[in-house]
Scaffold this motif. Structure first.
Motif, PDB file in Angstrom:
ATOM      1  N   GLN A  68       1.618   6.121   7.174  1.00  0.00           N
ATOM      2  CA  GLN A  68       2.510   5.180   6.499  1.00  0.00           C
ATOM      3  C   GLN A  68       3.590   4.759   7.476  1.00  0.00           C
ATOM      4  OE1 GLN A  68       2.793   4.504   2.828  1.00  0.00           O
ATOM      5  NE2 GLN A  68       0.661   5.126   2.869  1.00  0.00           N
ATOM      6  N   SER A  69       4.009   3.506   7.420  1.00  0.00           N
ATOM      7  CA  SER A  69       5.026   3.131   8.391  1.00  0.00           C
ATOM      8  C   SER A  69       5.700   1.807   8.087  1.00  0.00           C
ATOM      9  CB  SER A  69       4.413   3.086   9.779  1.00  0.00           C
ATOM     10  OG  SER A  69       3.377   2.147   9.740  1.00  0.00           O
ATOM     11  N   SER A  70       6.559   1.413   8.993  1.00  0.00           N
ATOM     12  CA  SER A  70       7.375   0.202   8.857  1.00  0.00           C
ATOM     13  C   SER A  70       6.547  -1.039   9.192  1.00  0.00           C
ATOM     14  CB  SER A  70       8.547   0.294   9.820  1.00  0.00           C
ATOM     15  OG  SER A  70       8.023   0.369  11.131  1.00  0.00           O
ATOM     16  N   LEU A  71       7.215  -2.228   9.130  1.00  0.00           N
ATOM     17  CA  LEU A  71       6.502  -3.480   9.420  1.00  0.00           C
ATOM     18  C   LEU A  71       5.932  -3.475  10.831  1.00  0.00           C
ATOM     19  CD1 LEU A  71       5.707  -6.423   8.962  1.00  0.00           C
ATOM     20  CD2 LEU A  71       7.993  -7.079   9.679  1.00  0.00           C
ATOM     21  N   PRO A 114       5.468  -0.808   0.939  1.00  0.00           N
ATOM     22  CA  PRO A 114       5.821  -2.071   0.283  1.00  0.00           C
ATOM     23  C   PRO A 114       7.244  -2.509   0.592  1.00  0.00           C
ATOM     24  CG  PRO A 114       5.713  -0.275  -1.294  1.00  0.00           C
ATOM     25  CD  PRO A 114       5.158   0.257  -0.030  1.00  0.00           C
ATOM     26  N   THR A 115       8.106  -1.583   0.940  1.00  0.00           N
ATOM     27  CA  THR A 115       9.481  -1.976   1.234  1.00  0.00           C
ATOM     28  C   THR A 115       9.639  -2.524   2.645  1.00  0.00           C
ATOM     29  OG1 THR A 115       9.843   0.328   1.818  1.00  0.00           O
ATOM     30  CG2 THR A 115      10.580  -0.375  -0.371  1.00  0.00           C
ATOM     31  N   LYS A 116       8.630  -2.312   3.511  1.00  0.00           N
ATOM     32  CA  LYS A 116       8.734  -2.766   4.899  1.00  0.00           C
ATOM     33  C   LYS A 116       8.103  -4.138   5.090  1.00  0.00           C
ATOM     34  CE  LYS A 116      10.296   1.300   6.084  1.00  0.00           C
ATOM     35  NZ  LYS A 116      11.731   1.555   6.051  1.00  0.00           N
ATOM     36  N   ALA A 117       7.040  -4.434   4.374  1.00  0.00           N
ATOM     37  CA  ALA A 117       6.378  -5.733   4.497  1.00  0.00           C
ATOM     38  C   ALA A 117       5.438  -5.910   3.316  1.00  0.00           C
ATOM     39  CB  ALA A 117       5.585  -5.812   5.797  1.00  0.00           C
ATOM     40  N   ALA A 118       5.090  -7.182   3.033  1.00  0.00           N
ATOM     41  CA  ALA A 118       4.107  -7.438   1.989  1.00  0.00           C
ATOM     42  C   ALA A 118       2.715  -7.329   2.598  1.00  0.00           C
ATOM     43  CB  ALA A 118       4.311  -8.834   1.427  1.00  0.00           C
ATOM     44  N   GLU A 119       1.821  -6.710   1.845  1.00  0.00           N
ATOM     45  CA  GLU A 119       0.469  -6.559   2.393  1.00  0.00           C
ATOM     46  C   GLU A 119      -0.518  -6.632   1.243  1.00  0.00           C
ATOM     47  OE1 GLU A 119      -2.912  -5.517   3.651  1.00  0.00           O
ATOM     48  OE2 GLU A 119      -1.992  -3.599   3.124  1.00  0.00           O
ATOM     49  N   TRP A 120      -1.497  -7.522   1.378  1.00  0.00           N
ATOM     50  CA  TRP A 120      -2.383  -7.829   0.256  1.00  0.00           C
ATOM     51  C   TRP A 120      -3.193  -6.618  -0.180  1.00  0.00           C
ATOM     52  CZ3 TRP A 120      -4.150 -12.685   3.355  1.00  0.00           C
ATOM     53  CH2 TRP A 120      -3.158 -13.670   3.263  1.00  0.00           C
ATOM     54  N   GLY A 121      -3.678  -5.862   0.756  1.00  0.00           N
ATOM     55  CA  GLY A 121      -4.510  -4.701   0.427  1.00  0.00           C
ATOM     56  C   GLY A 121      -3.742  -3.682  -0.412  1.00  0.00           C
ATOM     57  N   TYR A 122      -2.481  -3.467  -0.028  1.00  0.00           N
ATOM     58  CA  TYR A 122      -1.647  -2.527  -0.779  1.00  0.00           C
ATOM     59  C   TYR A 122      -1.482  -3.008  -2.219  1.00  0.00           C
ATOM     60  CZ  TYR A 122       2.519   0.004  -2.288  1.00  0.00           C
ATOM     61  OH  TYR A 122       3.398   0.769  -3.001  1.00  0.00           O
ATOM     62  N   ASP A 123      -1.192  -4.311  -2.382  1.00  0.00           N
ATOM     63  CA  ASP A 123      -0.994  -4.869  -3.715  1.00  0.00           C
ATOM     64  C   ASP A 123      -2.255  -4.736  -4.559  1.00  0.00           C
ATOM     65  OD1 ASP A 123       1.508  -5.442  -2.966  1.00  0.00           O
ATOM     66  OD2 ASP A 123       1.254  -7.621  -2.813  1.00  0.00           O
ATOM     67  N   LEU A 124      -3.384  -4.942  -3.943  1.00  0.00           N
ATOM     68  CA  LEU A 124      -4.648  -4.790  -4.670  1.00  0.00           C
ATOM     69  C   LEU A 124      -4.819  -3.361  -5.140  1.00  0.00           C
ATOM     70  CD1 LEU A 124      -7.379  -6.833  -2.762  1.00  0.00           C
ATOM     71  CD2 LEU A 124      -6.490  -7.200  -5.053  1.00  0.00           C
TER      72      LEU A 124
END
Lengths: 559, 328
Positions: free
Chosen positions: B163-166, B255-265
């Motif tokens: 897990q990590s930042s943008l 989610p707090t570091k960047a938006a990412e489609w896979g995570y949202d899915l």
């Protein structure tokens, strides 16, 4: 639709027009061509590359790509092949018209035995059993002169030599007894001695099998040997059609006359003495080979292949040494070894007094300044992404004779002028030049550093005869003026006669004969040289017929 | 037949010779349609990514409006939130738009890294051959044998602990994608180099006395990278899928570091059964569209670069004539 009518013509082409769609717009390849091929006749279509001769011939089999658009009529046994259905066309191919291709090694499928490939044609047209097909394959192989056909019908293409492969291809064409055989440069990929045999076989196609032959070639010697009538094509049009003797003795059109004049002939005139020798008296030879052996390492268990075996020769300053031989005789290998592209296995090869045997790249680099190399195929010897000026400037930059491309430009223009190309050509890319122009640019690049030695590896064999004549003239003139020594590698004896002071004839990696050009070619002592000379077709039908008879007589005397 | 006939096409210069532009000018019919569609979708994607700060109504990690009130979780599409909000209380539209930026970042870094390393290795491997070549090819084949996603997961864990930042997240994703792609570039460039190496113009450079480095850089390299634009487009779409896959499996970016489609899915999986469609459909559509667009460009480039697959305008006929059909 059938041949119930008595037709005097095997093929009649009327007002044929072919246009290709290409990326660069439409190309009008054949314009308004009308031709007749009579039964049992050999019609030769000659012309330079791009003259439309192959396209015309391929139309007879309707073998043109999808991008082609044709109009006119090609009547084969009463059927217009441009208008029949695909099904009917398939029936016609093989039974009425067949094709012999230029390159026998690619015309045969390497993974099937030749017998299977011949049978495939048979079974495409008639329901016959495997055994019957095999019998007919054996029979046709015997008739085209393949020895021991019962065994060899099961051989794969790679087990045959080049000439035998071409025999197999001709057998495939003959097996259904077609009335027309289209032969597209059938001997271009073959050595002269093999060429003579294949031409004999094609003659038998006409005499014994009763087929008409449409022979496409650029070699006037082949035309003189085989053709009954000749059509000369230029820029998609038929310029002249005449019986072969008439065409050679009294050509009507200016273009035909030019074409015939450009064909190199053996004249056996002595060359003026090499210019350099007078200048640099007592200097040692530029290239000295003694007991030279070059081997290509074999793979795993196989033995190394000995391409050059115990060869001795010298090249003196200012001298042109012609190196001739059939393919596989090792002539190109010697040229590559002198340029340091191939390693010397044994013996000695000294260039400018430096021994090349065991020499590393470091020792070779200073030598390369004094060696120019002209490659066989001008199309591939230029980096396609460089302009001509950049390519010619490369040797100057590499050896520090110029600081940058701009600084080299003056010298580049000078070189271009030397090879009679306009300076503006320097800004063009290689694909924008014609073959002859490219080969001249290649010569300019080789001469950029004023080399003492030029190696020319078949420099004109990829060119049309008329272009070849101009390039050879230019070469001779530059050699006279600049006085470089030259190793001129070629398979064409007429070319070597034109340019070389001395000749070395190679046969299977060994020297068959060497000496002054008129002596070797005029009074050859070695049987291999004699055979090579006898096989060379001369561009004169009457003389060629006499030579053919003499050659066949000599062969029948031999066991 | 020699290419130099008097009918040779006029020379095309300048920007018209650039890879994609040239093919666009060359194409006709269906192939042109495919290429144009792909280019439009890809262009929209690029614009969205670059203009994300202006296009997105909210930040990717924003949970509250300007009035200080939370958006609320799983709110259906409304005027304030045109595409609703996620289970975590983020605005879906904003997340989708910002996600384009993350995806683009991952593509650019991944493709750049793998091109530089892959092309360099391929050039050296193909030009010098020998034991170095053998080793590189065997390693590349070994990497091929692994499932790519598994390899990417391992790489992500090694690089960032999962897990990590943008920046770290994109880099981790990009590097893990790179590991998978390098063998592709290596093999493609290597085979081209092996082919080009035996051409006469390389030999002529050797005869002139050019050094190996000069030959490799000046003569071989530029003639060996013709197919790269195609592989880049195909790898770009693969990079998006790998990034989304990593995110979906929980090895992506916080989610707090960047938006990412896979995570949202991933987070919307449980919503699907509850009839909450907006949290999963839009990130999913975004992935599909971008992959489709980039793949369309790649596929049509592939067809156009092959003269046998390229369709051409028919030759203009001067008189009524019969078109020949292809040989069977």
């Amino acid at each position: 639709m059938t041949e119930s009518r008595v037709e005097s013509d095997a093929v009649r082409i009327r007002d044929l027009d072919v246009t290709f769609a290409t990326d660069g717009g439409d190309v009008h390849a054949v314009r308004d061509v009308s031709l007749q091929v009579r039964r049992r006749e050999v019609l030769a279509i000659v012309g330079e590359s791009g003259s439309g001769k192959t396209v015309t011939a391929k139309t007879i089999l309707r073998l043109l790509p999808e991008t082609a658009l044709t109009s006119g009529a090609v009547v084969l046994d009463g059927t217009d092949v441009l208008r029949v259905s695909g099904q009917r066309m398939r029936e016609l191919r093989g039974t009425d018209v067949a094709m012999v291709f230029q390159e026998p090694s690619t015309a045969l499928n390497p993974v099937f035995p030749v017998g299977w490939q011949i049978a495939e044609g048979l079974r495409a047209h008639a329901r016959i059993s495997r055994a019957q097909a095999r019998t007919r394959a054996v029979d046709i192989l015997r008739r085209v002169g393949i020895p021991d056909p019962e065994t060899r019908v099961n051989y794969y293409p790679h087990q045959f030599s080049g000439g035998q492969k071409q025999r197999v291809v001709i057998a495939m064409a003959l097996v259904l007894n077609p009335s027309v055989i289209v032969a597209d440069e059938p001997t271009t990929a073959l050595d002269v001695t093999v060429q003579a045999e294949i031409l004999d076989l094609l003659r038998r196609c006409r005499d014994e099998f009763g087929a008409a032959v449409v022979l496409i070639t650029h070699n006037m010697g082949v035309v003189a040997d085989l053709a009954d009538r000749v059509s000369v094509m230029y820029e998609g049009r038929v310029v002249e059609t005449a019986p072969v003797e008439e065409l050679f003795s009294a050509p009507r059109e200016e273009y035909t006359r030019r074409l015939l004049a450009a064909v190199p002939r053996l004249t056996l005139a002595a060359k003026p003495a090499p210019v350099g020798q007078a200048r640099r008296t007592g200097g040692e030879a530029i290239v000295a080979a003694h007991g030279l052996v070059i081997e290509y390492p074999g793979r795993l268990a196989q033995k190394a292949f000995r391409a050059v075996d115990d060869v001795d020769f010298d090249i003196n300053a200012g001298e042109v040494l012609g190196l001739v031989g059939e393919s596989g005789s090792g002539k190109s290998t010697i040229g590559r070894a002198i340029a340091g592209l191939t390693r010397v296995t044994d013996g000695s090869l000294a260039v400018f007094g430096t021994e090349l045997r065991g020499a590393g790249e470091r020792r070779l680099r200073p030598l390369r300044r004094d060696i120019g190399f002209v490659f066989q195929d001008p199309a591939t010897s230029f980096n396609p992404l460089f302009t001509i000026a950049q390519a010619i400037a490369e040797p100057l930059l590499v050896h520090g004779a110029a600081s940058g491309a701009a600084a080299a430009r003056g010298r580049v223009d000078e070189l271009l002028e030397q090879v009679q190309l306009p300076g503006a050509f320097g800004d063009r890319f290689p694909h924008e030049l014609s073959g002859g122009q490219r080969q001249r640019a290649s010569l300019a690049r080789a001469l950029a550093l004023d080399p003492k030695l030029l190696i020319a590896d078949e420099p004109t064999s990829a060119l049309d005869v008329s272009v070849q004549a101009r390039v050879l003239e230019l070469f001779a003139e530059l050699q006279q003026r600049l006085g470089f020594a030259c190793l001129f590698i070629t398979h064409d004896l007429a070319v070597v006669d034109q340019v070389a002071h001395r000749v070395v004839v190679l046969h299977r990696g060994r020297i068959a004969e060497q000496g002054p050009t008129p002596e070797v070619l005029g009074a050859p002592r070695d049987p291999d040289t004699r055979r090579l000379l006898a096989s060379l077709p001369v561009p004169d039908p009457r003389e060629q017929a006499a030579r053919r008879a003499a050659r066949l007589a000599a062969e029948s005397r031999r066991p | 037949m020699s290419a130099a006939d008097p009918l040779a096409p006029p020379r095309v210069r300048g920007w018209k010779r650039l890879p994609v532009v040239r093919q666009l000018r060359q194409s006709v019919g269906l192939q042109r349609g495919m290429l144009v569609t792909g280019l439009v979708i890809t262009g929209l994607f690029l614009l969205t990514a670059l203009l994300a700060p202006f296009l997105a109504p909210y930040g990717y990690a924003q949970l509250q409006g300007a009035d200080g009130r939370n958006f609320g979780a799983q709110v259906p599409p409304s005027a304030a939130h045109p595409l609703g909000t996620t289970v975590g209380g983020f605005d879906v539209l904003s997340r989708v738009i910002w996600g384009a930026q993350t995806a683009l970042g991952a593509i650019v870094v991944a493709v750049l890294l793998s091109i530089v390393v892959g092309v360099l290795l391929g050039l050296v491997s193909g030009y010098f051959g020998g034991w170095l070549d053998r080793i590189l090819v065997v390693v590349a084949d070994a990497i091929y044998a692994f499932p790519t996603l598994l390899l990417a997961i391992v790489a992500a864990i090694v690089i960032s602990g999962g897990q990590s930042s943008l920046g770290g997240g994109i880099l981790a994703a990009a590097i893990s994608i790179t590991v998978v792609f390098i063998p592709q570039y290596l093999r493609v460039v290597r085979s081209e180099v092996v082919r080009v190496k035996s051409e006469a113009f390389v030999e002529s450079a050797r005869v002139i006395g050019s050094s190996s480095v000069r030959i490799m850089v000046r003569h071989v390299l530029r003639n060996s990278i013709r197919t790269l634009p195609l592989i880049i487009t195909l790898n770009a779409s693969e990079a998006i899928l790998t990034l989304a896959g990593l995110g979906f499996l929980g090895f992506g970016i916080q989610p707090t570091k960047a938006a990412e489609w896979g995570y949202d899915l991933n987070k919307s999986v449980s919503d699907v059964a509850a009839g909450i469609w907006w949290t999963s459909v839009f990130p999913g559509v975004a992935i599909v569209l971008v992959v489709l667009g980039v793949t369309l460009v790649g596929e049509s480039l592939n067809d156009l670069s092959d003269p046998r697959l390229r369709s051409r305008r028919r030759a203009r006929r001067a008189a009524p004539a019969v078109a020949t059909e292809p040989a069977p």
